[in-house]
Write a protein that holds these residues in place. Structure first.
Motif, PDB file in Angstrom:
ATOM      1  N   GLU A   1      -5.652  -2.254  -1.240  1.00 33.42           N
ATOM      2  CA  GLU A   1      -5.369  -3.303  -0.248  1.00 33.42           C
ATOM      3  C   GLU A   1      -3.889  -3.728  -0.297  1.00 33.42           C
ATOM      4  N   PRO A   2      -2.962  -2.771  -0.129  1.00 31.88           N
ATOM      5  CA  PRO A   2      -1.544  -3.099  -0.324  1.00 31.88           C
ATOM      6  C   PRO A   2      -0.987  -4.109   0.675  1.00 31.88           C
ATOM      7  N   THR A   3      -1.680  -4.288   1.802  1.00 31.31           N
ATOM      8  CA  THR A   3      -1.188  -5.251   2.795  1.00 31.31           C
ATOM      9  C   THR A   3      -2.081  -6.485   2.865  1.00 31.31           C
ATOM     10  N   GLY A   4      -3.017  -6.582   1.919  1.00 30.08           N
ATOM     11  CA  GLY A   4      -4.022  -7.648   1.966  1.00 30.08           C
ATOM     12  C   GLY A   4      -3.491  -9.062   1.835  1.00 30.08           C
ATOM     13  N   ASN A   5      -2.265  -9.199   1.298  1.00 30.17           N
ATOM     14  CA  ASN A   5      -1.707 -10.533   1.092  1.00 30.17           C
ATOM     15  C   ASN A   5      -0.515 -10.789   2.010  1.00 30.17           C
ATOM     16  N   LEU A   6      -0.336  -9.931   3.031  1.00 31.97           N
ATOM     17  CA  LEU A   6       0.875 -10.013   3.855  1.00 31.97           C
ATOM     18  C   LEU A   6       0.539 -10.349   5.308  1.00 31.97           C
ATOM     19  N   ASP A   7       1.511 -10.993   5.994  1.00 33.76           N
ATOM     20  CA  ASP A   7       1.312 -11.249   7.428  1.00 33.76           C
ATOM     21  C   ASP A   7       1.418  -9.927   8.199  1.00 33.76           C
ATOM     22  N   SER A   8       1.126  -9.961   9.506  1.00 34.97           N
ATOM     23  CA  SER A   8       1.007  -8.696  10.227  1.00 34.97           C
ATOM     24  C   SER A   8       2.334  -7.947  10.306  1.00 34.97           C
ATOM     25  N   LYS A   9       3.444  -8.675  10.419  1.00 32.71           N
ATOM     26  CA  LYS A   9       4.751  -8.003  10.495  1.00 32.71           C
ATOM     27  C   LYS A   9       5.056  -7.285   9.177  1.00 32.71           C
ATOM     28  N   ALA A  10       4.876  -7.997   8.055  1.00 37.48           N
ATOM     29  CA  ALA A  10       5.142  -7.389   6.742  1.00 37.48           C
ATOM     30  C   ALA A  10       4.149  -6.259   6.453  1.00 37.48           C
TER      31      ALA A  10
END
Ligand SMILES: Nc1ncnc2c1ncn2[C@@H]1O[C@H](COP(=O)(O)OP(=O)(O)O)[C@@H](O)[C@H]1O
Ligand SMILES: [Mg+2]
Length: 223
Positions: A167-176
């Motif tokens: 889940e590498p993007t699980g803690n990031l907003d959509s842009k990040a």
């Protein structure tokens, strides 16, 4: 060329009536240079599977071969060295060392290994992850996206056989999140880096070459 082979992998937690097969007789292979996504609902066994492949946890039964090496046969010391050099792991919450700079975090695997840092590799990686200006910053001086880029850079410093991402993007907003996905895709396409990424987000998963779906610890679909 086959870079990962998982054979009949099972991980059982608990015993007797409370036993749960978090991973249940899973088999699949990944070719060198593939970008594979593993999707499934929360609790379906994704993280357990990734930890087994990454050598962080040991299976109850079954086999894992990474670049032809059966990792279950390695003792803990040998596995620790193998992991550091051949398996890059990235987590949802970055897991950076707060008192180390970006550069020190990225070169940590080399320091733990007592090996010298390949300066041209370090510069290349700082450049391609847009971290050159940030190399002397501490993690708390970075955005979430920059912290995750640092974690990915650390995972790649040794050119591992495989990059595993939970889940590498699980803690990031959509842009990040998009930014991290394009970095992963770039690493895959430009450097032929093999990637296995876990996600519960189908939009992310569909950007991979292949999607494996798991439910209750079993593979239920491949597309
Ligand atoms: N250390 C553990 N001890 C007992 N049960 C666990 C442990 N880790 C995970 N589980 C159980 O295994 C199943 C799969 O968990 P997990 O791999 O974390 O799923 P996911 O990453 O897909 O959300 C769940 O039922 C979870 O409760
Ligand atoms: Mg998980």
């Amino acid at each position: 060329m086959e870079i990962l082979r998982v054979e009949n992998l099972t991980k059982t937690y608990g015993a007797g009536a409370n036993a749960v097969n978090a991973v249940d007789a899973v088999s699949f292979t990944v070719e060198q240079g593939e970008f594979v996504a593993i999707v499934g609902a929360s609790g379906s066994g994704k993280s357990t599977l990734l930890h087994l492949i990454g050598g962080v946890d040991r299976p109850t039964s079954g086999k894992i071969f990474i670049d032809g090496n059966e990792i279950n046969h390695m003792n803990n010391d040998k596995l620790a060295i193998f992991r550091r050099r051949q398996i890059g792991i990235v987590y949802q919450f970055y897991n950076l060392i707060p008192i180390l700079t970006v550069e020190e975090n990225i070169t940590l695997p080399c320091d733990l290994d007592g090996s010298s840092v390949d300066k041209s590799r370090l510069d290349e990686i700082l450049m391609s992850f847009g971290l050159k200006e940030r190399r002397n910053n501490l993690p708390n001086q970075l955005s979430g996206g920059q912290q995750q880029r640092t974690a990915i850079a650390r995972a790649l410093i040794y050119r591992p056989a495989i990059l595993l991402a939970d889940e590498p993007t699980g803690n990031l907003d959509s842009k990040a999140s998009e930014d991290i996905m394009s970095m992963l895709k770039l690493t895959n396409k430009n450097y032929g880096q093999t990637i296995v990424m876990i996600t519960h987000d189908l939009e992310m998963a569909n950007q991979a070459d292949r999607v494996i779906t798991i439910s209750d610890g079993k593979i239920v679909g491949e597309a």
